[in-house]
Enzyme design. Structure first.
Site, PDB file in Angstrom:
ATOM      1  N   VAL A 201      42.182  35.410  40.022  1.00 14.20           N
ATOM      2  CA  VAL A 201      41.380  36.204  39.624  1.00 14.20           C
ATOM      3  C   VAL A 201      40.223  35.202  39.591  1.00 14.20           C
ATOM      4  O   VAL A 201      40.458  34.053  38.734  1.00 14.20           O
ATOM      5  CB  VAL A 201      41.741  35.997  38.078  1.00 14.20           C
ATOM      6  CG1 VAL A 201      40.571  37.316  37.687  1.00 14.20           C
ATOM      7  CG2 VAL A 201      43.275  36.647  38.054  1.00 14.20           C
ATOM      8  N   HIS A 202      39.232  35.897  40.251  1.00 18.57           N
ATOM      9  CA  HIS A 202      37.265  35.486  39.740  1.00 18.57           C
ATOM     10  C   HIS A 202      36.492  36.227  40.422  1.00 18.57           C
ATOM     11  O   HIS A 202      35.364  35.923  39.940  1.00 18.57           O
ATOM     12  CB  HIS A 202      37.691  34.435  41.316  1.00 18.57           C
ATOM     13  CG  HIS A 202      37.597  35.021  42.668  1.00 18.57           C
ATOM     14  ND1 HIS A 202      38.274  35.298  43.656  1.00 18.57           N
ATOM     15  CD2 HIS A 202      36.183  35.513  43.226  1.00 18.57           C
ATOM     16  CE1 HIS A 202      37.681  35.199  44.174  1.00 18.57           C
ATOM     17  NE2 HIS A 202      36.267  36.269  44.529  1.00 18.57           N
TER      18      HIS A 202
END
Ligand code: UD1
Ligand code: UDP
Length: 355
Positions: A201-202
């Site tokens: 997740v970024h």
């Protein structure tokens, strides 16, 4: 031919690795690293592991607001281009480093070749969408990884200079998968095959918006099984700043090198991600993917049934995982991203165009 390659973020190092090797057989390449990513695990590890030549120029721009970051890169790249006077500037993907490289070259009338051209989410809130649209429109050659990318460009009136080459990320995966096997990376991982899910997740839309990140983490808590999460520094910082707690079944690890990452992907029961590259790699490994976004540029992975878009909605994420666990996997279409020879085709096109 003399080329200047501008890169700066993790996925660009991976994309540049196979193309740089193909180019250097006959041509001169100078690499400019903007410094957008700078932690060892976000940058150096890829140069060391993938044998990418050391950058000739390191701009050291670092993390900043979009305008300041892109502006500093623009100034730095311009100086290099004035000195090097290349025949081409090569840019990859859709980061701020991509746009800075393209803009610097366009103003100096140096032809630009854009690798991974034509991708569209049609969501202009994404910084990446702005970067890729602008870059395509100042490029002389647009190297498209997919048929969809070619269609997207045609819709914007871009036909000339558009070449469907396949995806350099497939080149990288096919090549380095063999190296990872030789080094027994799988044997050295502490996670037995198919005993875990892998997550990344970024994306700004998920990290900057606390309720979206909470929705994702809540879903992770409800999913049965261990979730291995190599955590991007952006997300780590926001989780710490907001004092968020991670569910007990989530095992956070530092960002990993490419060889370890692709083997983690291959061994995962399922992948949960908002990354562009990881969605494709999941498909290439035939691992089902849940994409934590509202739209994707890699629409063919969704059309084949191997990727499900859930956004950050907790129930939708959990339901997508359950559905993959309950139902047989869809038929697999080979060669969606080319046959692993995109880099050779890109070099051949550059040579032809130059005459
Ligand atoms: C960038 C790209 C995104 C790409 C991603 C790949 C833009 C606008 N975004 O997002 O398209 O998918 O790279 O990973 O270009 N940080 C560190 N160490 C690092 C790098 C970043 O701590 O080596 C932290 C900093 O707090 C920084 C934050 O991460 O502010 C965001 O970094 P930045 O490069 O601005 O964007 P990414 O989210 O990495
Ligand atoms: N990747 C990696 N280590 C990690 C996470 C990702 O090597 O800890 C690789 C991944 O295999 C893929 C690329 O980085 O090749 C994707 O980069 P990222 O998700 O940062 O950016 P995006 O593709 O979304 O732009």
């Amino acid at each position: 031919m003399k080329l200047v390659t501008v890169l700066g973020a993790r996925p660009q190092f991976i994309k540049a690795a196979p193309l740089s090797e193909a180019l250097r057989k006959k041509h001169e390449e100078k690499i400019v690293h903007t410094g957008q990513h700078y932690d060892y695990q976000m940058s150096d590890v890829f140069f060391e592991e993938l044998g990418i030549p050391k950058p000739d120029y390191f701009l050291g721009v670092g993390s900043k607001q979009h305008g300041a970051q892109t502006g500093e890169m623009l100034t730095g790249v311009e100086e290099v281009l004035l000195k090097e006077k290349p025949d081409w500037v090569l840019v990859y993907g859709d980061t701020n480093s991509t746009l800075a490289g393209a803009l610097a070259a366009a103003k100096l009338h140096i032809p630009i070749a854009h690798v991974e051209a034509g991708l569209r989410s049609y969501n202009r809130q994404m910084p990446e969408e702005v970067n890729r649209v602008l870059t395509d429109h100042v490029s002389t050659l647009m190297f498209c990884p997919t048929d969809q990318a070619v269609k997207n460009l045609a819709q914007e009136g871009l036909i000339e200079g558009v070449v469907r080459t396949g995806d350099v990320m497939a080149d990288a995966l096919y090549f380095h998968a063999r190296r990872a096997e030789e080094r027994n990376i799988a044997g050295n991982l502490p996670y037995p095959k198919k005993s875990y899910l892998l997550a990344t997740v970024h994306r700004a839309e998920n990290t900057d918006n606390p309720s979206r990140l909470e929705g994702i983490l809540k879903a992770f808590a409800q999913i049965e099984g261990r979730i291995v999460l190599p955590l991007h520094p952006r997300t780590k910082k926001l989780i710490l700043d907001r004092q968020m707690t991670l569910p007990g079944n989530v095992e956070v690890i530092e960002p990993v090198g490419y060889l370890e990452m692709i083997i983690l992907e291959k061994g995962a029961e399922l992948i949960l991600t908002d990354s562009g590259g990881v969605q494709k790699e999941a498909y290439l490994w035939q691992v089902p993917c849940v994409t934590l976004r509202d739209e994707t540029e890699w629409v063919e992975t969704v059309h084949t049934g191997w990727n499900t878009l859930t956004g950050a909605n907790t129930e939708d994420i959990v339901a997508a995982v359950t559905s993959y666990r309950k139902n047989p996997l869809p038929p697999y279409l080979e060669n969606l991203y080319g046959n692993g020879r995109a880099s050779d085709e890109i070099v051949a096109t550059l040579e032809k165009k130059r005459g």
